[in-house]
Write an enzyme that holds these catalytic residues in place. Structure first.
Site, short mmCIF file in Angstrom:
data_model
loop_
_atom_site.label_atom_id
_atom_site.label_comp_id
_atom_site.label_asym_id
_atom_site.label_seq_id
_atom_site.Cartn_x
_atom_site.Cartn_y
_atom_site.Cartn_z
N ASP A 17 -6.06 -2.99 -2.81
CA ASP A 17 -6.72 -3.20 -1.86
C ASP A 17 -7.19 -1.90 -1.11
O ASP A 17 -7.18 -1.92 0.14
CB ASP A 17 -6.15 -4.23 -0.90
N LYS A 116 -9.07 -11.23 -4.87
CA LYS A 116 -7.82 -12.11 -4.28
C LYS A 116 -8.22 -12.92 -3.03
O LYS A 116 -9.02 -12.18 -2.14
CB LYS A 116 -6.51 -11.78 -4.26
N CYS A 161 0.14 -6.41 1.43
CA CYS A 161 -0.20 -6.69 -0.06
C CYS A 161 0.61 -5.84 -1.09
O CYS A 161 0.81 -6.25 -2.05
CB CYS A 161 -1.59 -6.41 -0.17
#
Length: 218
Positions: A17, A116, A161
């Protein structure tokens, strides 16, 4: 500590990310989030021959957004069908410039970009499973098909994450390393005291995940 020797046949760098939405000026900024980009680029230019990346990729009105829950504020925790869920500011909006991989990231060795969090009613922190802990993203199969045994994780955020990805990877049988200076965390208060970074560090240690630095590689 001896330098970590990498094997391009079995080792891969995971870039979690690294998107402007999580950088200062983005919708859900992580303090010093932009500082991970040059560190990751050095890893991509040097020791790591292979990498994958993930992107948060949310539709408007996603159930993890505080704006989707009238009367709730960002960072409140609510109970969802799959368990407790932190409510976030709107972020990682599909198709937006801030949801793209950071433009300064060297993508030449990134072989897979996995999106995602695109299911409207289900959030996804981990690169391996949605937050219901059952719905797989397909990353495990992709890594298995390539013979990957060791994962080295970088990106944002350390306590969400990155940590959830590391936990799932360890449970799936990978040897897992988190590259500390290639990550930054959010650091919300943790229910058990301290911050979510402290809590994540304890969970990862219990699973045998090693915390290393970008200068530790041979």
């Amino acid at each position: 500590m001896p330098a970590i020797a990498l094997d391009p046949a079995t080792d891969i760098l995971g870039i979690i990310d690294v998107q402007p939405t999580f950088m200062p000026g983005g919708e859900l900024p992580v303090a010093e989030g932009e500082a991970v980009v040059p560190v990751i680029n050095r890893l991509l230019a040097g020791p790591f021959a292979h990498a994958f990346a993930t992107q948060d990729w949310h539709p408007a009105g996603h159930s993890s957004f505080a704006s989707a829950h009238p009367g709730q504020e960002p960072f409140a925790v609510v109970e969802m069908p799959y368990g407790p869920q932190v409510l976030w500011p709107d972020h990682g909006l599909q198709g937006s410039a801030n949801a793209a991989l950071h433009p300064g990231l060297d993508q030449a060795r990134i072989e897979l970009v996995l999106r995602k969090g695109f299911r409207p009613a289900l959030d996804s922190y981990s690169a391996f499973f949605e937050n219901d802990r059952r719905t797989a993203t397909g990353l495990h199969g992709w890594l298995q098909a390539r013979g990957i045994r060791r994962l080295f994780l970088s990106g944002l955020a350390t306590d969400y994450c990155v940590a959830w990805s590391a936990e799932d990877a360890a449970r799936l049988g990978y040897q897992v390393f988190v590259i500390e200076d290639a990550c930054r965390g959010i650091g919300l208060p943790a229910p058990e005291g301290g911050t979510t970074i402290d809590a994540a560090t304890r969970r990862l240690a219990a699973l045998g995940v090693r915390i290393v630095a970008s200068g530790d590689f041979a």
